[in-house]
Design a protein around this motif. Structure first.
Motif, PDB file in Angstrom:
ATOM      1  N   ALA A  89       0.636  -1.280   0.083  1.00  0.00           N
ATOM      2  CA  ALA A  89      -0.100   0.014  -0.014  1.00  0.00           C
ATOM      3  C   ALA A  89       0.746   1.390   0.045  1.00  0.00           C
ATOM      4  O   ALA A  89       0.313   2.132  -0.664  1.00  0.00           O
ATOM      5  CB  ALA A  89      -0.954  -0.091   1.235  1.00  0.00           C
ATOM      6  N   ASP A  90       1.954   1.184   0.753  1.00  0.00           N
ATOM      7  CA  ASP A  90       2.687   2.604   0.765  1.00  0.00           C
ATOM      8  C   ASP A  90       3.482   2.932  -0.564  1.00  0.00           C
ATOM      9  O   ASP A  90       3.922   3.952  -0.774  1.00  0.00           O
ATOM     10  CB  ASP A  90       3.778   2.488   1.803  1.00  0.00           C
ATOM     11  CG  ASP A  90       4.799   1.207   1.651  1.00  0.00           C
ATOM     12  OD1 ASP A  90       4.713   0.422   1.125  1.00  0.00           O
ATOM     13  OD2 ASP A  90       5.819   1.564   2.583  1.00  0.00           O
ATOM     14  N   SER A  91       3.538   1.973  -1.542  1.00  0.00           N
ATOM     15  CA  SER A  91       4.206   2.220  -2.873  1.00  0.00           C
ATOM     16  C   SER A  91       3.128   2.580  -3.886  1.00  0.00           C
ATOM     17  O   SER A  91       3.710   3.032  -4.930  1.00  0.00           O
ATOM     18  CB  SER A  91       4.986   1.115  -3.281  1.00  0.00           C
ATOM     19  OG  SER A  91       4.199   0.012  -3.418  1.00  0.00           O
ATOM     20  N   ILE A  92       2.048   2.536  -3.558  1.00  0.00           N
ATOM     21  CA  ILE A  92       0.916   2.772  -4.445  1.00  0.00           C
ATOM     22  C   ILE A  92       0.584   4.371  -4.343  1.00  0.00           C
ATOM     23  O   ILE A  92       0.399   4.927  -3.560  1.00  0.00           O
ATOM     24  CB  ILE A  92      -0.462   1.769  -4.060  1.00  0.00           C
ATOM     25  CG1 ILE A  92      -0.077   0.460  -4.400  1.00  0.00           C
ATOM     26  CG2 ILE A  92      -1.565   2.556  -4.939  1.00  0.00           C
ATOM     27  CD1 ILE A  92      -1.202  -0.545  -3.899  1.00  0.00           C
ATOM     28  N   LYS A  93       0.207   4.919  -5.619  1.00  0.00           N
ATOM     29  CA  LYS A  93       0.313   6.243  -5.952  1.00  0.00           C
ATOM     30  C   LYS A  93      -1.210   6.613  -6.394  1.00  0.00           C
ATOM     31  O   LYS A  93      -1.976   5.611  -6.986  1.00  0.00           O
ATOM     32  CB  LYS A  93       1.310   6.850  -6.806  1.00  0.00           C
ATOM     33  CG  LYS A  93       2.608   6.677  -6.243  1.00  0.00           C
ATOM     34  CD  LYS A  93       3.637   7.381  -7.364  1.00  0.00           C
ATOM     35  CE  LYS A  93       5.076   7.334  -7.007  1.00  0.00           C
ATOM     36  NZ  LYS A  93       5.553   7.473  -5.659  1.00  0.00           N
ATOM     37  N   GLY A  94      -1.510   7.599  -6.449  1.00  0.00           N
ATOM     38  CA  GLY A  94      -2.861   8.068  -6.974  1.00  0.00           C
ATOM     39  C   GLY A  94      -3.074   8.162  -8.399  1.00  0.00           C
ATOM     40  O   GLY A  94      -1.922   7.916  -9.116  1.00  0.00           O
ATOM     41  N   TYR A  95      -4.127   8.777  -8.968  1.00  0.00           N
ATOM     42  CA  TYR A  95      -4.275   8.980 -10.310  1.00  0.00           C
ATOM     43  C   TYR A  95      -4.824  10.550 -10.613  1.00  0.00           C
ATOM     44  O   TYR A  95      -5.286  11.248  -9.604  1.00  0.00           O
ATOM     45  CB  TYR A  95      -5.349   8.070 -10.913  1.00  0.00           C
ATOM     46  CG  TYR A  95      -4.870   6.873 -10.914  1.00  0.00           C
ATOM     47  CD1 TYR A  95      -4.576   6.392 -12.083  1.00  0.00           C
ATOM     48  CD2 TYR A  95      -4.891   5.921  -9.890  1.00  0.00           C
ATOM     49  CE1 TYR A  95      -3.782   4.956 -12.614  1.00  0.00           C
ATOM     50  CE2 TYR A  95      -4.405   4.568 -10.078  1.00  0.00           C
ATOM     51  CZ  TYR A  95      -3.835   4.312 -11.132  1.00  0.00           C
ATOM     52  OH  TYR A  95      -3.445   2.931 -11.471  1.00  0.00           O
ATOM     53  N   ARG A  96      -4.549  11.111 -11.791  1.00  0.00           N
ATOM     54  CA  ARG A  96      -5.117  12.203 -12.274  1.00  0.00           C
ATOM     55  C   ARG A  96      -5.923  12.097 -13.407  1.00  0.00           C
ATOM     56  O   ARG A  96      -5.617  10.959 -14.262  1.00  0.00           O
ATOM     57  CB  ARG A  96      -3.774  13.286 -12.574  1.00  0.00           C
ATOM     58  CG  ARG A  96      -3.098  12.978 -13.713  1.00  0.00           C
ATOM     59  CD  ARG A  96      -2.048  14.131 -13.951  1.00  0.00           C
ATOM     60  NE  ARG A  96      -1.716  13.998 -15.473  1.00  0.00           N
ATOM     61  CZ  ARG A  96      -2.304  14.545 -16.550  1.00  0.00           C
ATOM     62  NH1 ARG A  96      -3.391  15.195 -16.326  1.00  0.00           N
ATOM     63  NH2 ARG A  96      -1.852  14.330 -17.719  1.00  0.00           N
ATOM     64  N   ILE A  97      -6.812  13.137 -13.696  1.00  0.00           N
ATOM     65  CA  ILE A  97      -7.568  12.934 -14.801  1.00  0.00           C
ATOM     66  C   ILE A  97      -7.116  13.582 -16.140  1.00  0.00           C
ATOM     67  O   ILE A  97      -6.347  14.665 -15.895  1.00  0.00           O
ATOM     68  CB  ILE A  97      -9.023  13.727 -14.651  1.00  0.00           C
ATOM     69  CG1 ILE A  97      -9.736  12.873 -13.631  1.00  0.00           C
ATOM     70  CG2 ILE A  97      -9.805  13.663 -15.952  1.00  0.00           C
ATOM     71  CD1 ILE A  97     -11.093  13.451 -13.150  1.00  0.00           C
ATOM     72  N   ALA A  98      -6.931  12.746 -17.131  1.00  0.00           N
ATOM     73  CA  ALA A  98      -6.092  13.012 -18.297  1.00  0.00           C
ATOM     74  C   ALA A  98      -7.070  13.651 -19.350  1.00  0.00           C
ATOM     75  O   ALA A  98      -6.777  14.763 -19.943  1.00  0.00           O
ATOM     76  CB  ALA A  98      -5.524  12.105 -19.137  1.00  0.00           C
ATOM     77  N   TRP A  99      -8.259  13.190 -19.126  1.00  0.00           N
ATOM     78  CA  TRP A  99      -9.595  13.981 -20.086  1.00  0.00           C
ATOM     79  C   TRP A  99     -11.019  13.414 -19.196  1.00  0.00           C
ATOM     80  O   TRP A  99     -10.882  12.476 -18.547  1.00  0.00           O
ATOM     81  CB  TRP A  99      -9.446  13.121 -21.246  1.00  0.00           C
ATOM     82  CG  TRP A  99     -10.643  13.570 -22.132  1.00  0.00           C
ATOM     83  CD1 TRP A  99     -10.919  14.763 -22.873  1.00  0.00           C
ATOM     84  CD2 TRP A  99     -11.876  12.794 -22.564  1.00  0.00           C
ATOM     85  NE1 TRP A  99     -12.058  14.986 -23.522  1.00  0.00           N
ATOM     86  CE2 TRP A  99     -12.760  13.587 -23.220  1.00  0.00           C
ATOM     87  CE3 TRP A  99     -12.399  11.586 -21.656  1.00  0.00           C
ATOM     88  CZ2 TRP A  99     -14.078  13.193 -23.346  1.00  0.00           C
ATOM     89  CZ3 TRP A  99     -13.775  11.339 -22.128  1.00  0.00           C
ATOM     90  CH2 TRP A  99     -14.521  11.780 -22.756  1.00  0.00           C
ATOM     91  N   GLN A 100     -11.681  14.350 -19.386  1.00  0.00           N
ATOM     92  CA  GLN A 100     -13.122  14.113 -18.631  1.00  0.00           C
ATOM     93  C   GLN A 100     -14.080  14.725 -19.612  1.00  0.00           C
ATOM     94  O   GLN A 100     -13.865  15.829 -20.076  1.00  0.00           O
ATOM     95  CB  GLN A 100     -13.130  14.573 -17.210  1.00  0.00           C
ATOM     96  CG  GLN A 100     -13.056  16.205 -17.273  1.00  0.00           C
ATOM     97  CD  GLN A 100     -13.050  16.392 -15.634  1.00  0.00           C
ATOM     98  OE1 GLN A 100     -13.963  16.002 -14.956  1.00  0.00           O
ATOM     99  NE2 GLN A 100     -11.955  17.338 -15.310  1.00  0.00           N
ATOM    100  N   PRO A 101     -15.394  14.139 -19.789  1.00  0.00           N
ATOM    101  CA  PRO A 101     -16.616  14.705 -20.432  1.00  0.00           C
ATOM    102  C   PRO A 101     -16.990  15.830 -19.751  1.00  0.00           C
ATOM    103  O   PRO A 101     -16.825  15.970 -18.491  1.00  0.00           O
ATOM    104  CB  PRO A 101     -17.233  13.653 -20.794  1.00  0.00           C
ATOM    105  CG  PRO A 101     -17.034  12.632 -19.755  1.00  0.00           C
ATOM    106  CD  PRO A 101     -15.712  12.959 -19.274  1.00  0.00           C
TER     107      PRO A 101
END
Length: 115
Positions: A89-101
Protein backbone atom coordinates in the motif's frame (compact mmCIF):
# COMPACT_ATOMS: atom_id res chain seq x y z
CA UNK A 1 -25.11 -6.67 -0.45
CA UNK A 2 -21.65 -5.21 -0.64
CA UNK A 3 -18.32 -4.66 1.01
CA UNK A 4 -17.11 -1.10 1.42
CA UNK A 5 -13.34 -0.81 1.75
CA UNK A 6 -11.96 2.38 3.32
CA UNK A 7 -9.38 3.35 0.71
CA UNK A 8 -8.48 6.53 2.59
CA UNK A 9 -7.30 4.41 5.52
CA UNK A 10 -5.48 1.96 3.23
CA UNK A 11 -3.71 4.72 1.28
CA UNK A 12 -3.21 7.67 3.65
CA UNK A 13 -0.48 9.00 1.33
CA UNK A 14 -2.96 9.55 -1.53
CA UNK A 15 -4.84 12.86 -1.23
CA UNK A 16 -8.52 13.01 -2.14
CA UNK A 17 -7.77 14.85 -5.39
CA UNK A 18 -5.67 11.86 -6.53
CA UNK A 19 -8.61 9.50 -5.91
CA UNK A 20 -7.55 6.82 -3.38
CA UNK A 21 -10.77 4.82 -3.82
CA UNK A 22 -10.28 4.74 -7.59
CA UNK A 23 -6.65 3.71 -7.05
CA UNK A 24 -7.86 0.76 -4.96
CA UNK A 25 -10.43 -0.17 -7.62
CA UNK A 26 -7.67 -0.20 -10.24
CA UNK A 27 -5.33 -2.23 -8.03
CA UNK A 28 -8.03 -4.84 -7.38
CA UNK A 29 -8.58 -5.18 -11.10
CA UNK A 30 -4.86 -5.48 -11.81
CA UNK A 31 -4.28 -7.91 -8.92
CA UNK A 32 -7.16 -10.32 -9.44
CA UNK A 33 -9.51 -9.09 -12.17
CA UNK A 34 -12.00 -7.88 -9.56
CA UNK A 35 -14.30 -5.15 -10.83
CA UNK A 36 -15.45 -2.66 -8.24
CA UNK A 37 -16.77 0.87 -8.07
CA UNK A 38 -15.39 3.97 -6.44
CA UNK A 39 -17.58 5.95 -4.08
CA UNK A 40 -15.59 9.02 -3.16
CA UNK A 41 -14.16 12.24 -4.50
CA UNK A 42 -13.81 10.96 -8.06
CA UNK A 43 -17.56 10.28 -8.11
CA UNK A 44 -18.31 13.65 -6.49
CA UNK A 45 -16.81 15.58 -9.38
CA UNK A 46 -16.02 19.27 -9.45
CA UNK A 47 -17.74 22.23 -7.86
CA UNK A 48 -19.95 23.71 -10.60
CA UNK A 49 -19.05 27.28 -9.63
CA UNK A 50 -15.31 27.04 -9.03
CA UNK A 51 -14.37 23.94 -11.04
CA UNK A 52 -12.40 22.68 -8.02
CA UNK A 53 -12.47 19.00 -7.13
CA UNK A 54 -14.99 18.32 -4.37
CA UNK A 55 -13.77 16.33 -1.37
CA UNK A 56 -16.00 13.42 -0.40
CA UNK A 57 -16.58 12.64 3.26
CA UNK A 58 -15.52 9.03 2.60
CA UNK A 59 -13.23 7.33 0.08
CA UNK A 60 -14.81 3.90 -0.36
CA UNK A 61 -14.26 1.18 -2.92
CA UNK A 62 -17.40 -0.95 -3.17
CA UNK A 63 -17.42 -4.63 -3.98
CA UNK A 64 -20.92 -5.81 -4.90
CA UNK A 65 -21.87 -9.07 -3.24
CA UNK A 66 -25.00 -10.55 -4.81
CA UNK A 67 -26.69 -13.13 -2.65
CA UNK A 68 -26.36 -16.82 -3.53
CA UNK A 69 -23.90 -16.17 -6.36
CA UNK A 70 -20.40 -16.08 -4.91
CA UNK A 71 -18.72 -19.10 -3.38
CA UNK A 72 -16.17 -19.21 -0.58
CA UNK A 73 -13.48 -19.42 -3.26
CA UNK A 74 -14.60 -16.03 -4.62
CA UNK A 75 -14.33 -14.47 -1.17
CA UNK A 76 -10.91 -16.05 -0.68
CA UNK A 77 -9.69 -14.46 -3.93
CA UNK A 78 -11.03 -11.07 -2.82
CA UNK A 79 -9.37 -11.39 0.59
CA UNK A 80 -6.05 -12.51 -0.90
CA UNK A 81 -6.09 -9.62 -3.37
CA UNK A 82 -6.81 -7.08 -0.63
CA UNK A 83 -4.03 -8.51 1.54
CA UNK A 84 -1.55 -8.33 -1.37
CA UNK A 85 -2.52 -4.73 -2.06
CA UNK A 86 -2.33 -3.80 1.63
CA UNK A 87 1.18 -5.31 1.78
CA UNK A 88 2.37 -2.86 -0.89
CA UNK A 89 0.00 0.00 0.00
CA UNK A 90 2.73 2.51 0.80
CA UNK A 91 4.12 2.24 -2.74
CA UNK A 92 0.77 2.80 -4.49
CA UNK A 93 0.18 6.23 -5.94
CA UNK A 94 -2.95 8.06 -6.99
CA UNK A 95 -4.32 9.09 -10.36
CA UNK A 96 -5.07 12.27 -12.23
CA UNK A 97 -7.70 12.91 -14.84
CA UNK A 98 -6.17 13.18 -18.31
CA UNK A 99 -9.51 13.80 -20.02
CA UNK A 100 -13.10 14.13 -18.83
CA UNK A 101 -16.40 14.79 -20.57
CA UNK A 102 -18.71 17.61 -19.57
CA UNK A 103 -21.15 15.14 -17.99
CA UNK A 104 -20.92 11.62 -16.56
CA UNK A 105 -17.24 11.97 -15.71
CA UNK A 106 -17.38 9.00 -13.36
CA UNK A 107 -18.14 6.66 -16.26
CA UNK A 108 -16.03 8.08 -19.08
CA UNK A 109 -12.97 9.98 -17.84
CA UNK A 110 -9.47 8.85 -18.73
CA UNK A 111 -7.06 8.51 -15.82
CA UNK A 112 -3.28 8.49 -15.68
CA UNK A 113 -1.17 7.29 -12.76
CA UNK A 114 0.77 9.87 -10.78
CA UNK A 115 4.46 9.20 -11.26
Amino acid sequence: HGLFIDAKAMFPQIPYYEYPAQALAIELYKEAGIRTSEIGSYMMGNDPDTGEQLEAQFEFTRLAVPRRVYTQAHFDIMADALIAIKDRADSIKGYRIAWQPMILRHFQAHLEPIV
